[in-house]
Design an enzyme around this catalytic site. Structure first.
Site, short mmCIF file in Angstrom:
data_model
loop_
_atom_site.label_atom_id
_atom_site.label_comp_id
_atom_site.label_asym_id
_atom_site.label_seq_id
_atom_site.Cartn_x
_atom_site.Cartn_y
_atom_site.Cartn_z
CB CYS A 131 -0.92 -0.01 1.22
SG CYS A 131 -1.95 1.46 1.34
CB CYS A 134 -0.46 2.46 4.09
SG CYS A 134 -1.95 1.80 3.36
CG ASP A 135 3.29 1.15 4.39
OD1 ASP A 135 2.85 1.64 5.45
OD2 ASP A 135 3.09 -0.03 4.06
#
Ligand code: NAP
Length: 305
Positions: A131, A134-135
């Site tokens: 992701c 997200c990261d």
């Protein structure tokens, strides 16, 4: 007879369980094969509101589970292998049990497809991610790689150039399947380097120190090489976990459960869906949790009619 059976235990299912148990519906939640869902594959989650320092994915899910139990949800650690949504009461089968229920909340999520090498799974959350939203933030100024040749890979690769110093796109063929416009965007980005006809054979690194490189192989020449990167984003698609609902509820062409716009209602009255199983677009913990809340409230209203 149950008021509500919730299938799946990611942020959507557990939020539905919190709301439904606080509404005295005594929901039964069946956790599934990956208790806690995709967030248990991550480490630090920095974008879930309420945690200014971030929170570890597994800890966040454990807290949601405790919260659901606290209000009286019943949680079983098993997975659902069959449902009957064609007649009421609905039937949900898990292990050797069959339970009858007035409403069903489907929150079985989707799973990111993985390349299938051991080191990829070992280093998930420690330099390997599925992701970018997200990261990506963790890779400021670093060299990273993205695997895949579809729209997801183009989108994630381009997005990641906001943070990374260099994004290496690794694709197993000599052309992308992504839409032309998204390909063009990647081709024109000076931070993106493309490695055609290339497969990732191994992810080099450790849980303690993270990723430091990839072992690559050219599929045409067989030549191997090492690419020094500090992160690997696997962007080769997702598959919705909807197999058991096929033929009983409307799914889209990719297998996602169809919900009515602005609602968690599905094509079957009394069956609601929330989280990634009905969302191929946002796929965030917070949107999943929000839709879990919607499902519980809509189910509660449906039951009181
Ligand atoms: P996808 O279109 O199925 O593409 C998956 C890519 O990963 C393909 O290039 C495939 O290679 C590669 N791949 C699959 N398995 C692999 C493996 N084991 N090892 C290495 N590479 C592998 O998936 P997606 O990109 O997630 O897109 C899914 C759907 O969502 C598509 O319809 C897409 O258009 C849509 N989408 C749209 C947007 C947007 O418009 N903004 C953004 C994201 C996704 P091959 O090409 O060789 O098969």
């Amino acid at each position: 007879m149950r008021n509500m059976v919730i299938i799946g235990s990611g942020p959507a299912g557990l939020t539905a369980a919190v709301y439904a148990s606080r509404a005295n519906l005594s929901p039964l939640l069946i956790e599934g094969k990956e208790p806690g869902g995709q967030l248990t594959l991550t480490t630090l989650v920095e974008n879930f509101p309420g945690f200014p320092e971030g929170v570890m994915g597994p800890e966040l899910m454990d807290n949601m589970r405790k919260q659901a139990l606290h209000f009286g949800a019943e949680i079983v650690t098993d997975y659902v292998h069959k449902v009957n949504l064609k007649e009421r009461p609905f039937k949900v089968c898990y292990g050797d049990q069959e339970v009858e229920t007035k409403t069903v909340v489907i929150s079985t999520g989707s799973s990111a497809k993985l390349i299938g090498i051991e080191s990829e799974m070992n280093l998930m959350g420690h330099g390997v991610s599925t992701c970018a939203t997200c990261d990506g933030f963790f890779y400021r100024g670093k060299k990273i790689a993205v695997v895949g040749g579809g729209d997801s890979a183009m989108e994630e690769g381009t997005f990641l150039t906001k943070f990374a110093s260099e994004v290496n796109m690794i694709h197993r063929r000599d052309s992308f399947r992504a839409s032309k416009i998204m390909q063009e965007r990647a081709f024109q980005n000076p931070k993106i380097k493309i490695h055609w006809d290339t497969e990732v054979k191994d992810v080099l690194g450790s849980k303690e120190k993270g990723v430091h490189g990839l072992q690559l192989q050219n599929v045409k020449t067989g030549a191997t090489s090492v690419l020094e990167v500090e992160g690997l984003f696997v962007a080769i698609g997702h598959h919705p976990n909807s197999e058991i609902f096929k033929g009983q509820i409307d799914l889209d062409e990719m297998g996602y459960v169809k919900t009515r716009p602005g609602s968690s209602r599905t094509s079957v009255d009394g069956v609601f869906a929330c989280g990634d199983i009905q969302d191929p677009i946002f796929r965030q913990a917070i949107t999943a949790a929000g839709s879990g809340c919607m499902a519980a409230i809509e189910a509660e209203r449906w039951l009181s009619h």
